[in-house]
Design an enzyme around this catalytic site. Structure first.
Site, mmCIF file in Angstrom:
data_model
loop_
_atom_site.group_PDB
_atom_site.id
_atom_site.type_symbol
_atom_site.label_atom_id
_atom_site.label_comp_id
_atom_site.label_asym_id
_atom_site.label_seq_id
_atom_site.Cartn_x
_atom_site.Cartn_y
_atom_site.Cartn_z
ATOM 1 N N LYS A 173 1.090 35.384 4.648
ATOM 2 C CA LYS A 173 1.401 34.912 3.301
ATOM 3 C C LYS A 173 2.593 33.958 3.305
ATOM 4 O O LYS A 173 2.592 32.950 2.591
ATOM 5 C CB LYS A 173 1.688 36.102 2.378
ATOM 6 C CG LYS A 173 2.028 35.700 0.933
ATOM 7 C CD LYS A 173 0.863 34.979 0.259
ATOM 8 C CE LYS A 173 1.247 34.426 -1.117
ATOM 9 N NZ LYS A 173 1.506 35.479 -2.100
ATOM 10 N N LYS A 241 11.804 31.878 -3.791
ATOM 11 C CA LYS A 241 12.022 33.105 -3.021
ATOM 12 C C LYS A 241 11.136 33.141 -1.785
ATOM 13 O O LYS A 241 11.588 33.470 -0.668
ATOM 14 C CB LYS A 241 11.752 34.318 -3.917
ATOM 15 C CG LYS A 241 11.923 35.676 -3.248
ATOM 16 C CD LYS A 241 10.609 36.256 -2.724
ATOM 17 C CE LYS A 241 9.610 36.534 -3.832
ATOM 18 N NZ LYS A 241 8.364 37.149 -3.297
#
Length: 438
Positions: A173, A241
């Site tokens: 991811k 983030k």
């Protein structure tokens, strides 16, 4: 049928949990803001609301979590009344959050001590895919554990891919979102170039979508970009983030990531300018501020950000590009008188340079760069290194002399700044704005 616990009912979690309910699963819901869980459960007999993650674990056979970051995951799993407090042997916990691979591996090891399975299963596909149940799950952990919950994941997605052992889902991811962030930034940057030159933004994005630069990002975001619609599908703060996590992950692997690093700094600027809660495609607003031109279509509504930029239209930019006006010279100039030191390097022989440092002042600031004044003679196309006062807390900045104007026994030099990282550009803008208003 097994009872599913679902923790985290934000932008992604709510539609994911709703798909489980619509597929006939009994679901125990928990959200830190209880009202969100109660609203989702209202009128649905197969939904109930738990008072804590610990209660979810006690009532459910399988628990799915979808949370914002490492800190949120640690709090839900390890905190007071956390998920670990209610675990039972034989349970499977699936974390769909995007977190560090290190945290995923630690959770898996701690689950194993409780005789429970843990799968790191982040998803690709933003809010629309969560709503339509077409997410793709990339899963790390024991394949036997995945087989036991594959039907649950399939109720929320179109594909479930086993990537390897614990942590492999999170690793996948982060690498994936590094690409997604880079593509989003690349679209915004290319669009800014085209629109600044006067190209119609809608036509430009149509061409991009039909050529070698076509992307899923553009499919999803083109109409939103043109409409100035930055309503959140995947927020800029979450992308920022993820880019930070990806950068740290790459550092652990000793993989050089210059493109990721530049993109991360660009999103840092977006976050600092208050775009964090908007969709990450709002990174286009940063470019609008820089070029003073709206990159959106003519029908896009005005908003506070674009009004603050006082951005001219694409037509005005086109006129400037075709010589009908000098946009650079007409751009607002800020009178300044900041003392500088400039390092000047000259080629000698055998690959060596000689250099000297001269005194100068920052004369003014324009859209194209800086104008400095000095009595020292320089020539067009020379490269110099500009040193700001210590109070600016700025690194040395490289500039190219593009214009020389005699000025009462001295010279004013137009310096085009080159190779300036986005975060340094932001620091420079903020410093000069402070000096101009002080």
């Amino acid at each position: 049928m097994r009872i599913i616990g679902f923790i985290g009912l934000g932008t992604m979690g709510s539609p994911m949990a709703l798909n489980l309910l619509n597929k006939g699963y009994e679901v125990v819901l928990y959200n830190r803001t209880r009202g969100v869980a109660e609203s989702l459960a209202a009128g649905r007999p197969s939904a109930s609301v738990a008072a804590s993650p610990k209660e979810v674990a006690r009532e459910a056979d399988i628990v799915v979590t979808m949370l914002g970051d490492d800190a949120s995951v640690e709090s839900i799993y390890y905190g007071a009344n956390g998920l670990f407090g209610g675990l039972r042997a034989g349970m499977t916990v699936v974390d769909c959050s995007t977190v560090s691979p290190e945290l995923s591996r630690r959770l898996a090891a701690d689950m194993e001590e409780h005789l429970a399975d843990f799968l790191d299963a982040p998803v690709t596909g933003s809010k629309p895919a969560a709503e339509s149940g077409t997410l793709l799950f990339m899963v790390g952990g024991r394949e036997e554990a995945l087989d036991g919950v594959r039907d649950v994941l399939s109720a929320m997605g179109r594909a479930v891919v086993h990537m390897g052992p614990s942590g492999a889902g999170s690793q996948t991811k982060l690498a994936h979102n590094a690409i997604a962030g880079i593509i989003g930034a690349a679209v915004a940057e290319g669009l800014a170039m085209a629109v600044k030159a006067g190209v119609d933004p809608a036509k430009f994005l149509d061409v991009v979508g039909s050529g070698g630069a076509a992307s899923r990002f553009l499919e999803l975001k083109k109409d939103k970009l043109l409409a100035g619609d930055f309503s959140n599908q995947f927020s800029l703060k979450l992308m920022f983030k993820d880019l930070k996590l990806a950068s740290a992950f790459a550092g652990e692997l000793q993989v050089p990531t210059p493109v990721l690093s530049a993109t991360k700094e660009l999103f840092a600027i977006g976050e600092s300018r208050g775009l964090g809660e908007l969709d990450f495609s709002s990174i286009a607003r940063v470019y609008e501020d820089w070029i003073r031109v709206s990159v959106r279509g003519a029908s896009a509504p005005a908003d506070a950000a674009s009004e603050a930029s006082a951005a001219p239209t694409a037509e005005a930019a086109s006129a400037a590009a075709n010589g009908k006006s000098d946009d650079r010279r007409r751009a607002p100039r800020v009178a300044l008188n900041i003392p500088l030191h400039i390092s000047v390097y000259q080629w000698e022989q055998e690959g060596s340079f000689s250099g000297q440092q001269i005194e100068a002042t920052l004369y003014d600031l324009s859209e194209s760069g800086l104008q400095v004044r000095s009595s020292f003679p320089l020539a067009v196309d020379m490269f110099v290194v500009i040193h700001f006062p210590q109070e600016a807390d700025l690194p040395p900045i490289t500039g190219k002399i593009i214009r020389v104007v005699p000025d009462r026994g001295a010279f004013r030099y137009g310096c085009m700044l080159s190779g300036l990282p986005p975060f340094v550009r932001l620091q420079l803008e903020e410093y000069l704005q402070r000096k101009a208003t002080s």
